[in-house]
Design an enzyme around this catalytic site. Structure first.
Site, mmCIF file in Angstrom:
data_model
loop_
_atom_site.group_PDB
_atom_site.id
_atom_site.type_symbol
_atom_site.label_atom_id
_atom_site.label_comp_id
_atom_site.label_asym_id
_atom_site.label_seq_id
_atom_site.Cartn_x
_atom_site.Cartn_y
_atom_site.Cartn_z
ATOM 1 N N LYS A 43 0.826 -1.205 0.000
ATOM 2 C CA LYS A 43 0.000 0.000 0.000
ATOM 3 C C LYS A 43 0.867 1.264 0.000
ATOM 4 C CE LYS A 43 -3.962 -2.292 0.569
ATOM 5 N NZ LYS A 43 -3.546 -3.700 0.641
HETATM 6 C C1 LIG Z 1 -4.135 -4.847 0.170
HETATM 7 C C2 LIG Z 1 -3.317 -6.069 0.131
HETATM 8 C C3 LIG Z 1 -3.563 -7.083 -0.798
HETATM 9 C C4 LIG Z 1 -4.724 -7.029 -1.771
HETATM 10 O O1 LIG Z 1 -4.551 -6.014 -2.734
HETATM 11 P P1 LIG Z 1 -5.809 -5.509 -3.583
HETATM 12 O O2 LIG Z 1 -5.300 -4.369 -4.358
HETATM 13 O O3 LIG Z 1 -6.828 -5.108 -2.568
HETATM 14 O O4 LIG Z 1 -6.273 -6.645 -4.396
HETATM 15 C C5 LIG Z 1 -2.723 -8.181 -0.817
HETATM 16 N N1 LIG Z 1 -1.705 -8.290 0.058
HETATM 17 C C6 LIG Z 1 -1.439 -7.336 0.976
HETATM 18 C C7 LIG Z 1 -0.315 -7.538 1.930
HETATM 19 C C8 LIG Z 1 -2.220 -6.188 1.042
HETATM 20 O O5 LIG Z 1 -1.940 -5.241 1.948
#
Ligand SMILES: *Cc1c(COP(=O)(O)O)cnc(C)c1O
Length: 497
Positions: A111
């Site tokens: 993120k």
């Molecule tokens: C948010 C997240 C995901 C999923 O990503 P999306 O964009 O919501 O599909 C997978 N792994 C981790 C560690 C995340 O923080």
């Protein structure tokens, strides 16, 4: 060429900066670029560029109302020494695949790739549009978005941020990271409910006209740091292009050679970014969409029916514990021929009956994707096997993608296409589950969270990241908890409405 953004549910149109400011369209739809621009640099040219340079080349094509100076400033302020490696998103080869490590930012999850730039994009967008109100970021999190958004927006003048997370649905380290967040403009609240409850509640607040009016009177407007904001989606396209460019620079592939991308998926944001990268001309063969036991997307790709009427499973990959993948709406819009009426009808069915079915004509347009899922024991088994074979330790989310990639190879026979697996979190963030996967003895409750972190550091031969060190002794600043239907009151209290 200017790119405008259209709502998936009406004829509403916005410039890039307006779409970033709003987050969600007023009709409840998501903003999508009216067309996907083609890369205007060759893969060879891109292969000589830094991460920041690639970021500019990709983002300038989408954020066409930003000046070169504005965009380069945003990029320079985001991708700097907050990351613990100069390359920002390194590739690690292990066990026959390339792990694209997207966890070198401040909160050690992917993120950060978008949320370290979103505050800068948003402030710039506010200036461009002469917005006179303070921006209130309202976010639902399954664990990682919350902390990354808090880190990005803490103490940013002209903003406040409110984060809702499922009280019993995040890892201990994730929770500690959030509740210790500093900054007077931040608020973190646990809700009695799961991530979908939090996300649905946030969407409701966004479309609450009374609340909007009350806020406007006090000089506030909402925006979103969730992956429904195109200001998050666009920066995520960058690392797929950069990964390809790096593989080319290192001679692992020839220019134009296709690669696969395997992505551990929850809200469908990360993999949608890969899909956009493919549509920009990046040579991608299959987009491998990996789910955990909340396998609503796998079922959708197999049957054409999206059905959220099922039990919500709490897994050890909590950031993927999602039954309503918001960003799928952008793909639906696309395969419906950019048709807002059709999209809206399907989304209405989803919020009403909890399901919808696409036509066979639409289903045919899903050929770019391969969907599958991994059970808990399969993901754990992958962590253990990869560690024992190579010494490389992956987190529980990445393990889901890696296990699904193995299934992809077995079921399609495609063993030769070089495959990049999006590695979305540092194993330190999920130390308890990761250590338990390596050796069941660590499942014993006598092991403290930070003891496990130290064990992991020894085992993987990797230093404990700063993000984990700093919460060892940090004091808790946020203790609020609310019910699913109490979210509005929490917001009104915090903003003193
Ligand atoms: C948010 C997240 C995901 C999923 O990503 P999306 O964009 O919501 O599909 C997978 N792994 C981790 C560690 C995340 O923080």
């Amino acid at each position: 060429m200017e790119i405008l953004y259209r709502s998936t549910r009406s004829n509403a149109v916005a410039s890039a900066s307006q779409a970033i400011l709003k987050g969600l369209s007023e009709d409840g739809g998501l903003f999508v670029p009216e067309k996907i621009p083609a890369l205007d640099k060759t893969l060879q040219e891109l292969s000589t560029m830094t991460y920041q340079e690639v970021a500019y080349e990709v983002m300038k094509l989408f954020l066409t109302d930003f000046t070169e100076e504005e965009l380069k400033n945003c990029i320079a302020n985001a991708y700097d020494s907050k990351f613990d490696t100069e390359v920002i998103a390194p590739l690690a080869e292990a066990g026959g695949a390339y792990y694209l490590e997207l966890f070198h930012g401040k909160t050690i999850a992917f993120k950060d790739m978008a949320l370290s730039i979103l505050p800068h994009l948003m402030i710039t967008s506010a200036k461009k549009n002469h917005a006179d109100k303070d921006i209130v970021i309202l976010t639902a999190t399954s664990g990682d978005t919350g902390k990354a958004a808090l880190a990005g927006f803490a103490d940013v003048p002209g903003t406040k941020i409110i984060v809702f997370y499922p009280k019993n649905g995040v890892s201990p380290i994730q929770e500690k990271q959030m509740v210790t967040q500093k900054g007077d403009n931040t608020l973190v609240v646990g809700i009695h409910g799961n991530f979908d409850d939090a996300q649905t509640g946030v969407k409701k607040l966004f479309s609450d006209k009374d609340l909007e009016k009350e806020m406007a009177d006090k000089g506030y407007q909402f925006s979103s740091a969730n992956s429904i904001n195109i200001g998050r989606l666009v920066p995520q396209i960058v690392y797929y292009v950069y990964a390809y460019a790096q593989l080319l620079a290192e001679g692992k592939i020839a220019a134009g050679e296709k690669i696969n991308a395997a992505v551990p998926t929850g809200n469908f944001g990360n993999i949608l970014a890969a899909f956009y990268a493919k549509n920009m001309g990046l040579p991608i063969n299959k987009l491998i969409c990996a789910s955990n036991e909340n396998k609503v997307l796998y079922d959708f790709f197999s049957t054409g029916e999206y059905d959220r009427n099922r039990d919500f499973v709490l897994t050890s990959s909590p950031s993927m514990d999602i039954l309503i993948s918001s960003n799928l709406e952008r793909l639906i819009y696309r395969i419906a021929g950019d048709n807002p009426e059709k999209t809206e009808a399907l989304m209405k069915a989803l919020s009403g009956e909890g399901k919808y079915e696409i036509t066979s004509e639409m289903k045919e347009k899903l050929d770019d994707f391969y969907g599958n899922f991994a059970k808990e024991e399969e993901a754990f088994g992958k962590i253990k096997a990869l560690y024992e074979d190579t010494g490389y330790v992956i987190d529980t989310h990445t393990a889901v993608a890696s296990a699904v990639y193995d299934k992809y190879k077995a079921s399609t026979g495609d063993k030769d296409t070089l495959t990049v697996i999006a590695s979305t979190a540092s194993p330190f963030k999920f130390a308890r589950s990761v250590m338990q996967a390596v050796d069941p003895k660590y499942g014993d409750a006598v092991w403290g969270d930070f003891e496990l972190v130290d064990e992991l550091s020894k085992l993987a031969n990797v230093e404990v990241p700063e993000a984990v060190e700093e919460i060892r002794s940090a004091s808790v600043r946020h203790t609020a908890i609310c019910e699913k239907d109490g979210m509005k009151d929490v917001v009104r209290d915090f903003l003193k409405l």
